[in-house]
Write a protein that holds these residues in place. Structure first.
Motif, PDB file in Angstrom:
ATOM      1  N   ASP A 100      30.794  16.261  54.626  1.00  0.00           N
ATOM      2  CA  ASP A 100      29.928  15.245  55.213  1.00  0.00           C
ATOM      3  C   ASP A 100      30.093  15.354  56.717  1.00  0.00           C
ATOM      4  N   GLU A 101      29.371  14.525  57.414  1.00  0.00           N
ATOM      5  CA  GLU A 101      29.483  14.546  58.871  1.00  0.00           C
ATOM      6  C   GLU A 101      30.923  14.268  59.291  1.00  0.00           C
ATOM      7  N   GLY A 102      31.536  15.244  59.910  1.00  0.00           N
ATOM      8  CA  GLY A 102      32.891  15.081  60.425  1.00  0.00           C
ATOM      9  C   GLY A 102      34.003  15.276  59.408  1.00  0.00           C
ATOM     10  N   VAL A 103      33.682  15.488  58.128  1.00  0.00           N
ATOM     11  CA  VAL A 103      34.709  15.673  57.103  1.00  0.00           C
ATOM     12  C   VAL A 103      34.689  17.128  56.644  1.00  0.00           C
ATOM     13  N   TRP A 104      35.842  17.768  56.764  1.00  0.00           N
ATOM     14  CA  TRP A 104      35.992  19.173  56.369  1.00  0.00           C
ATOM     15  C   TRP A 104      36.991  19.253  55.228  1.00  0.00           C
ATOM     16  N   LEU A 105      36.647  20.034  54.194  1.00  0.00           N
ATOM     17  CA  LEU A 105      37.526  20.251  53.049  1.00  0.00           C
ATOM     18  C   LEU A 105      37.802  21.740  52.903  1.00  0.00           C
ATOM     19  N   TRP A 106      38.872  22.075  52.179  1.00  0.00           N
ATOM     20  CA  TRP A 106      39.223  23.470  51.933  1.00  0.00           C
ATOM     21  C   TRP A 106      38.429  24.001  50.754  1.00  0.00           C
ATOM     22  N   ARG A 107      37.682  25.105  50.960  1.00  0.00           N
ATOM     23  CA  ARG A 107      36.886  25.715  49.889  1.00  0.00           C
ATOM     24  C   ARG A 107      36.981  27.228  49.944  1.00  0.00           C
ATOM     25  N   GLY A 108      36.909  27.822  48.776  1.00  0.00           N
ATOM     26  CA  GLY A 108      36.881  29.279  48.679  1.00  0.00           C
ATOM     27  C   GLY A 108      36.072  29.694  47.472  1.00  0.00           C
ATOM     28  N   ARG A 109      35.725  30.966  47.419  1.00  0.00           N
ATOM     29  CA  ARG A 109      34.935  31.509  46.323  1.00  0.00           C
ATOM     30  C   ARG A 109      35.426  32.903  45.971  1.00  0.00           C
ATOM     31  N   VAL A 110      35.370  33.209  44.682  1.00  0.00           N
ATOM     32  CA  VAL A 110      35.756  34.525  44.196  1.00  0.00           C
ATOM     33  C   VAL A 110      34.966  34.764  42.908  1.00  0.00           C
ATOM     34  N   THR A 111      34.632  36.014  42.645  1.00  0.00           N
ATOM     35  CA  THR A 111      33.893  36.294  41.416  1.00  0.00           C
ATOM     36  C   THR A 111      34.732  35.871  40.216  1.00  0.00           C
ATOM     37  N   ALA A 112      34.050  35.405  39.185  1.00  0.00           N
ATOM     38  CA  ALA A 112      34.744  34.858  38.012  1.00  0.00           C
ATOM     39  C   ALA A 112      35.566  35.903  37.265  1.00  0.00           C
ATOM     40  N   ASP A 113      35.241  37.185  37.459  1.00  0.00           N
ATOM     41  CA  ASP A 113      36.014  38.226  36.773  1.00  0.00           C
ATOM     42  C   ASP A 113      37.106  38.835  37.659  1.00  0.00           C
ATOM     43  N   ASP A 114      37.392  38.206  38.786  1.00  0.00           N
ATOM     44  CA  ASP A 114      38.445  38.687  39.677  1.00  0.00           C
ATOM     45  C   ASP A 114      39.798  38.548  38.964  1.00  0.00           C
ATOM     46  N   PRO A 115      40.562  39.636  38.856  1.00  0.00           N
ATOM     47  CA  PRO A 115      41.844  39.572  38.140  1.00  0.00           C
ATOM     48  C   PRO A 115      42.854  38.610  38.759  1.00  0.00           C
ATOM     49  N   ARG A 116      42.685  38.251  40.001  1.00  0.00           N
ATOM     50  CA  ARG A 116      43.621  37.305  40.621  1.00  0.00           C
ATOM     51  C   ARG A 116      43.552  35.925  39.976  1.00  0.00           C
ATOM     52  N   LEU A 117      42.431  35.612  39.314  1.00  0.00           N
ATOM     53  CA  LEU A 117      42.295  34.308  38.666  1.00  0.00           C
ATOM     54  C   LEU A 117      43.146  34.185  37.405  1.00  0.00           C
ATOM     55  N   GLU A 118      43.739  35.293  36.964  1.00  0.00           N
ATOM     56  CA  GLU A 118      44.612  35.240  35.788  1.00  0.00           C
ATOM     57  C   GLU A 118      45.770  34.267  35.994  1.00  0.00           C
ATOM     58  N   VAL A 119      46.112  34.001  37.241  1.00  0.00           N
ATOM     59  CA  VAL A 119      47.180  33.046  37.519  1.00  0.00           C
ATOM     60  C   VAL A 119      46.834  31.670  36.939  1.00  0.00           C
ATOM     61  N   LEU A 120      45.545  31.347  36.830  1.00  0.00           N
ATOM     62  CA  LEU A 120      45.123  30.045  36.312  1.00  0.00           C
ATOM     63  C   LEU A 120      44.817  30.054  34.816  1.00  0.00           C
ATOM     64  N   THR A 121      44.822  31.220  34.191  1.00  0.00           N
ATOM     65  CA  THR A 121      44.386  31.295  32.796  1.00  0.00           C
ATOM     66  C   THR A 121      45.501  31.150  31.774  1.00  0.00           C
ATOM     67  N   GLY A 122      46.724  31.105  32.195  1.00  0.00           N
ATOM     68  CA  GLY A 122      47.843  30.969  31.264  1.00  0.00           C
ATOM     69  C   GLY A 122      48.164  29.523  30.952  1.00  0.00           C
ATOM     70  N   PRO A 123      49.078  29.306  30.011  1.00  0.00           N
ATOM     71  CA  PRO A 123      49.402  27.949  29.559  1.00  0.00           C
ATOM     72  C   PRO A 123      50.501  27.241  30.350  1.00  0.00           C
ATOM     73  N   ARG A 124      50.995  27.856  31.408  1.00  0.00           N
ATOM     74  CA  ARG A 124      52.127  27.272  32.136  1.00  0.00           C
ATOM     75  C   ARG A 124      51.690  26.577  33.426  1.00  0.00           C
ATOM     76  N   GLN A 125      52.633  25.877  34.028  1.00  0.00           N
ATOM     77  CA  GLN A 125      52.388  25.185  35.297  1.00  0.00           C
ATOM     78  C   GLN A 125      52.097  26.192  36.402  1.00  0.00           C
ATOM     79  N   VAL A 126      51.198  25.809  37.307  1.00  0.00           N
ATOM     80  CA  VAL A 126      50.856  26.631  38.466  1.00  0.00           C
ATOM     81  C   VAL A 126      51.032  25.767  39.704  1.00  0.00           C
ATOM     82  N   GLU A 127      51.537  26.377  40.764  1.00  0.00           N
ATOM     83  CA  GLU A 127      51.665  25.673  42.038  1.00  0.00           C
ATOM     84  C   GLU A 127      50.641  26.244  43.001  1.00  0.00           C
ATOM     85  N   ALA A 128      49.796  25.369  43.550  1.00  0.00           N
ATOM     86  CA  ALA A 128      48.734  25.772  44.480  1.00  0.00           C
ATOM     87  C   ALA A 128      49.054  25.191  45.854  1.00  0.00           C
TER      88      ALA A 128
END
Length: 180
Positions: A114-142
């Motif tokens: 919004d006006e004056g409000v900035w948030l952190w955003r990123g994009r990556v293709t859905a088949d990017d192997p780096r996303l495997e970090v989120l696909t497992g059943p364990r806790q993840v730290e971001a």
């Protein structure tokens, strides 16, 4: 005696540099105004936080009834990830993800919400192997530097969401191809 012979060309080369100029400021703008970065925040408490589908189809992570901490969205075969914490205008950083046997880094930039409000955003293709970090059943730290560290409680929801987004980006069959 060999030393002066080596130093002589270096001395001549150093003498060829032009002197400093009084009009060097004309090359770059100098601004008296300086803004300091936003103060770093503490890591949020995530006990009781869960993944849930939002009305817009995004996958939201946070405590029920509170502002989400993180979200995933599927946009034409791309996973858009948002960390809901204020960012400095036009800042750039790395989202570090640790968990499920992976350590990954994804680019994340400050985007104006919004006006004056900035948030952190990123994009990556859905088949990017780096996303495997989120696909497992364990806790993840971001972690985003200065924006705290969010512990993502164990869940299969992110993996299912990413898999569904990646399968939606599969190329359509050629209608002219012979099915036989």
């Amino acid at each position: 005696m060999l030393r002066p012979a080596i130093l002589a060309p270096l001395m001549i080369l150093a003498a060829c540099k032009p002197p400093a100029s009084d009009d060097y400021l004309a090359r770059d703008e100098v601004s008296d105004e300086r803004t300091r970065p936003i103060d770093p925040i503490a890591s949020p408490e995530t006990e009781g936080a869960t993944w849930a589908r939002g009305q817009s189809g995004r996958l939201l992570y946070g405590k029920p009834g509170e502002t989400p901490l993180l979200s995933l969205a599927c946009e034409d075969g791309t996973i858009a990830y948002t960390r809901y914490v204020r960012a400095d205008a036009e800042a750039k950083a790395v989202l570090a993800l640790i968990g499920n046997g992976h350590v990954e880094r994804l680019w994340i930039d400050a985007e104006q919400e919004d006006e004056g409000v900035w948030l952190w955003r990123g994009r990556v293709t859905a088949d990017d192997p780096r996303l495997e970090v989120l696909t497992g059943p364990r806790q993840v730290e971001a972690t985003v530097p200065g924006a705290g560290s969010v512990k993502l409680n164990p869940s299969r929801a992110p993996g299912e969401f990413i898999t569904a987004c990646a399968s939606a980006m599969a190329l359509p069959q050629d209608p002219l191809a012979d099915p036989a």
